[in-house]
Design a protein around this motif. Structure first.
Motif, PDB file in Angstrom:
ATOM      1  N   LEU A 350      -2.137  -3.040  -2.143  1.00  0.00           N
ATOM      2  CA  LEU A 350      -3.604  -2.759  -2.220  1.00  0.00           C
ATOM      3  C   LEU A 350      -4.406  -3.301  -1.010  1.00  0.00           C
ATOM      4  CD1 LEU A 350      -4.047  -3.047  -6.010  1.00  0.00           C
ATOM      5  CD2 LEU A 350      -4.056  -0.942  -4.701  1.00  0.00           C
ATOM      6  N   ASP A 351      -3.976  -4.747  -0.488  1.00  0.00           N
ATOM      7  CA  ASP A 351      -4.726  -5.304   0.267  1.00  0.00           C
ATOM      8  C   ASP A 351      -4.267  -5.008   1.798  1.00  0.00           C
ATOM      9  OD1 ASP A 351      -5.836  -7.010  -1.365  1.00  0.00           O
ATOM     10  OD2 ASP A 351      -4.296  -8.512  -1.232  1.00  0.00           O
ATOM     11  N   GLN A 352      -3.361  -3.979   1.905  1.00  0.00           N
ATOM     12  CA  GLN A 352      -3.051  -3.354   3.431  1.00  0.00           C
ATOM     13  C   GLN A 352      -4.088  -2.306   3.655  1.00  0.00           C
ATOM     14  OE1 GLN A 352       1.165  -2.815   3.204  1.00  0.00           O
ATOM     15  NE2 GLN A 352       1.691  -4.914   3.142  1.00  0.00           N
ATOM     16  N   GLU A 353      -4.363  -2.359   5.188  1.00  0.00           N
ATOM     17  CA  GLU A 353      -4.953  -1.063   5.669  1.00  0.00           C
ATOM     18  C   GLU A 353      -4.333   0.419   5.414  1.00  0.00           C
ATOM     19  OE1 GLU A 353      -8.661   0.326   7.242  1.00  0.00           O
ATOM     20  OE2 GLU A 353      -8.287  -1.716   6.897  1.00  0.00           O
ATOM     21  N   THR A 354      -3.027   0.185   6.060  1.00  0.00           N
ATOM     22  CA  THR A 354      -2.239   1.460   5.899  1.00  0.00           C
ATOM     23  C   THR A 354      -0.884   0.855   5.175  1.00  0.00           C
ATOM     24  OG1 THR A 354      -1.352   0.963   8.027  1.00  0.00           O
ATOM     25  CG2 THR A 354      -3.249   2.593   7.830  1.00  0.00           C
ATOM     26  N   PRO A 355      -0.803   0.856   3.937  1.00  0.00           N
ATOM     27  CA  PRO A 355       0.209   0.426   3.163  1.00  0.00           C
ATOM     28  C   PRO A 355       1.586   1.192   3.749  1.00  0.00           C
ATOM     29  CG  PRO A 355      -1.332   1.337   1.794  1.00  0.00           C
ATOM     30  CD  PRO A 355      -1.780   1.152   2.996  1.00  0.00           C
ATOM     31  N   GLU A 356       2.789   0.530   3.605  1.00  0.00           N
ATOM     32  CA  GLU A 356       3.942   1.197   3.925  1.00  0.00           C
ATOM     33  C   GLU A 356       4.706   1.072   2.702  1.00  0.00           C
ATOM     34  OE1 GLU A 356       5.125   3.067   6.282  1.00  0.00           O
ATOM     35  OE2 GLU A 356       3.241   3.079   7.409  1.00  0.00           O
ATOM     36  N   PRO A 357       5.666   1.747   2.184  1.00  0.00           N
ATOM     37  CA  PRO A 357       6.451   1.591   1.036  1.00  0.00           C
ATOM     38  C   PRO A 357       7.432   0.536   1.028  1.00  0.00           C
ATOM     39  CG  PRO A 357       6.592   3.891   1.427  1.00  0.00           C
ATOM     40  CD  PRO A 357       5.718   3.387   2.679  1.00  0.00           C
ATOM     41  N   ARG A 358       7.597  -0.296   0.199  1.00  0.00           N
ATOM     42  CA  ARG A 358       8.371  -1.409   0.053  1.00  0.00           C
ATOM     43  C   ARG A 358       9.561  -1.368  -1.084  1.00  0.00           C
ATOM     44  NH1 ARG A 358       5.665  -7.125  -0.337  1.00  0.00           N
ATOM     45  NH2 ARG A 358       7.760  -7.582  -0.054  1.00  0.00           N
ATOM     46  N   GLN A 359      10.742  -1.900  -0.905  1.00  0.00           N
ATOM     47  CA  GLN A 359      11.724  -1.959  -1.721  1.00  0.00           C
ATOM     48  C   GLN A 359      12.266  -3.339  -1.514  1.00  0.00           C
ATOM     49  OE1 GLN A 359      12.394   0.954   0.886  1.00  0.00           O
ATOM     50  NE2 GLN A 359      10.835   2.097  -0.616  1.00  0.00           N
ATOM     51  N   LEU A 360      12.408  -3.751  -2.964  1.00  0.00           N
ATOM     52  CA  LEU A 360      12.723  -5.341  -2.946  1.00  0.00           C
ATOM     53  C   LEU A 360      13.997  -5.342  -4.275  1.00  0.00           C
ATOM     54  CD1 LEU A 360      12.152  -8.222  -2.747  1.00  0.00           C
ATOM     55  CD2 LEU A 360      10.653  -8.005  -4.413  1.00  0.00           C
TER      56      LEU A 360
END
Length: 387
Positions: A350-360
């Motif tokens: 939510l805090d990123q301008e252009t969020p990229e998917p993250r897998q953890l």
């Protein structure tokens, strides 16, 4: 393959263009306030139809806030997971979401109502979902994010998703419209990439195979779930990796599945021990207690003893465990940690301008239990190990 093109969110201006009206008219219709009464009924219907076609859902709480953020995170479950007590499998997940949401300074909104089985906008319900029936034969309403044709989650800034029986077409729709969400558990869709926090089933299963190999076991049967889900595929990958690292060739005859846990009988296990020569069994737990209850009943007969006749380890936690239950050797999912990480990843998106998917992925914990031991070298009649 190039990643799918990320689509921006639908705006009221987009709706105005589609309906052939002004943006002010769209705003009046969407607001639903007293002023909307001045809009002619055909125009109102045209605006609502355009909004549905474009997948727009008004974020009522965020409209008056600068930047469109309302400090609300959602939690959506694809099936009923809310526990009656702390022994429930899902309890730590829900607790982890609640605690981390508060820590991040957000409020939590629970989405748990039943909905239409019509699926995402423009898509059919998945096989086995639409028109499903309960055990009594009565029609059973399926939960749907897109009940009514629009994304009901948009009242929140973003959402944590949870549940085994997912609607893949709805995950794809969320990805296409770029709605911020994180799934608890590894999930994939064919037409996009989503964010998730998952247990590291691969490493945990490989470690259990290594534990058994270190005790002398070479004939290890893997009893997998019949569904080809991502967690099951990860466990099988870990099984194969563990065997390879121990220098044991994979015997495909030792990878089995059971459609019904009741099929795991003493006779069947004796057949595997005597006929296939297995000395250890790895079992993927089911979502209810039927499989572990079958194992407990089996061990109570004294015909097959764990670990004297056959070592046994569970590839995950039993659905419900109490101190009175058998302490099976297993690995345990860090459920509260997974849920908390999912909330943290969501807030970062939510805090990123252009969020990229993250897998953890999060490591699992080994539980020694009492159902695994060394291979017995003295054998009797049918080839079954005995002390």
């Amino acid at each position: 393959m190039a990643p799918p093109e990320r689509r921006r969110r639908t705006t009221q201006r987009d709706i105005a263009r589609r309906a052939g009206v002004s943006q002010a008219t769209v705003s009046l219709v969407i607001s639903g306030g007293a002023a909307s009464a001045q809009i002619a009924e055909p125009t109102r219907r045209a605006v609502l139809a355009a909004a549905e076609e474009l997948g727009y859902a008004a974020n009522v709480a965020a409209r008056s806030l600068k930047g469109g953020r309302n400090r609300l995170l959602g939690l959506y479950t694809f099936e009923s997971v809310f526990p009656t007590d702390q022994r429930d499998f899902y309890y730590p997940f829900l607790l982890g979401v609640e605690e981390e949401t508060a820590r991040q300074g957000y409020d939590l909104l629970l989405f748990c109502s039943g909905g239409s089985a019509s699926g995402a906008p423009g898509t059919p319900g998945a096989p086995g979902e639409a028109g499903a029936a309960s055990a009594s034969g009565a029609p059973r309403a399926e939960r749907s994010i897109y009940a009514g044709g629009t994304n009901r989650l948009k009242i929140a800034d973003g959402c944590v998703l949870l549940g085994r029986n997912v609607r893949r077409e709805e995950l794809s729709a969320l990805v296409r419209e770029d709605f911020p969400f994180v799934f608890v558990g590894r999930r994939e869709v064919d037409d996009g990439e989503l964010s998730y926090v998952a247990a590291d089933y691969v490493s945990a299963t490989a470690a259990l195979v290594a534990e058994l190999a270190g005790l002398g076991h070479r004939r290890i049967l893997y009893l997998r779930a019949p569904e080809d889900s991502e967690p099951t595929r990860d466990r099988e990958e870990g099984y194969r990796r563990g065997l390879a690292e121990a220098g044991i060739a994979v015997d495909e005859a030792l990878i089995r599945s059971l459609a019904d846990p009741a099929d795991l009988t003493v006779e069947r296990l004796e057949g595997w021990i005597d006929g296939l020569g297995i000395t250890a069994l790895l079992v993927e737990p089911t979502e209810d207690n039927r499989l572990t209850e079958a194992l407990a009943t089996m061990s109570g007969t004294e015909r097959v003893r764990f670990p004297e006749d056959c070592s046994l380890a569970l590839l995950g936690d039993p659905p419900s465990w109490t101190p009175r239950s058998r302490n099976w050797t297993r690995f345990s999912l860090p459920r509260a940690q997974m849920a908390g990480e999912a909330v943290r990843v969501l807030v970062e998106l939510l805090d990123q301008e252009t969020p990229e998917p993250r897998q953890l992925t999060v490591p699992c914990a080994f539980v020694p239990g009492d159902s695994v031991g060394p291979v017995r070298t003295v054998r009797t009649g049918g080839g079954r190990p005995r002390t």
